[in-house]
Scaffold this active site. Sequence first.
Site, PDB file in Angstrom:
ATOM      1  CB  CYS A 226     101.350  32.231  -7.573  1.00 38.05           C
ATOM      2  SG  CYS A 226     101.015  33.374  -6.253  1.00 38.05           S
TER       3      CYS A 226
ATOM      4  CD  GLU B 272      96.550  33.171 -13.277  1.00 38.20           C
ATOM      5  OE1 GLU B 272      97.520  32.812 -13.949  1.00 38.20           O
ATOM      6  OE2 GLU B 272      96.616  33.426 -12.053  1.00 38.20           O
TER       7      GLU B 272
END
Length: 188
Positions: free
Chosen positions: A73, A122
Amino acid sequence: VKEGRAAVTDRVIVVDEEDRELGTADKLDAHRPPAQLHRAFSVFVCDDGGRVLLQRRAPSKYHFGGLWSNACCSHPRPDEAVLDAARRRLAEEIGLSDVAVQAAGTFRYEATDEASGLMERELDHVVVARTSDQPTLDPAEADAYLWLELATLQRFLDQGELAVTPWFRQALAVATANGWPSGQDVPA
């Protein structure tokens, strides 16, 4: 902020709810409460047998250290395409180079890491990939990995047998929504 093998830019791309770029922000500032919505990505990798690669985040990570998550990620750099960033981080974090990646979808989430006080806010682009190679972990990024059949992974999640990052379940749902990892490709 240094991330593993690569010195990574300290800037993230701030976006609106439609993923339109609004500018950039310092990475840590973007994660400090109340946090700024910014672009991120989560990469899922499977092997030729359809097993899914998980990594355990290094305990020293700035947030959510020690939890299991997808292959890698991160955040694209300003002026960097998400898929290019995904390929870059696969090589930097877990040593997988020359891996074809494909977009699988997006989702938005928020989470707070109680240990660090930092927040995730996010718009996450989920990316899928396939490889026959074994990862080589950067110890600053991850301290363990495992390959799991999707059914076994789901059973572990249902039974609470894996402590996973807060985005993992949502990202996995996006990755598998179109038949990944059983299909060779994820339909656009």
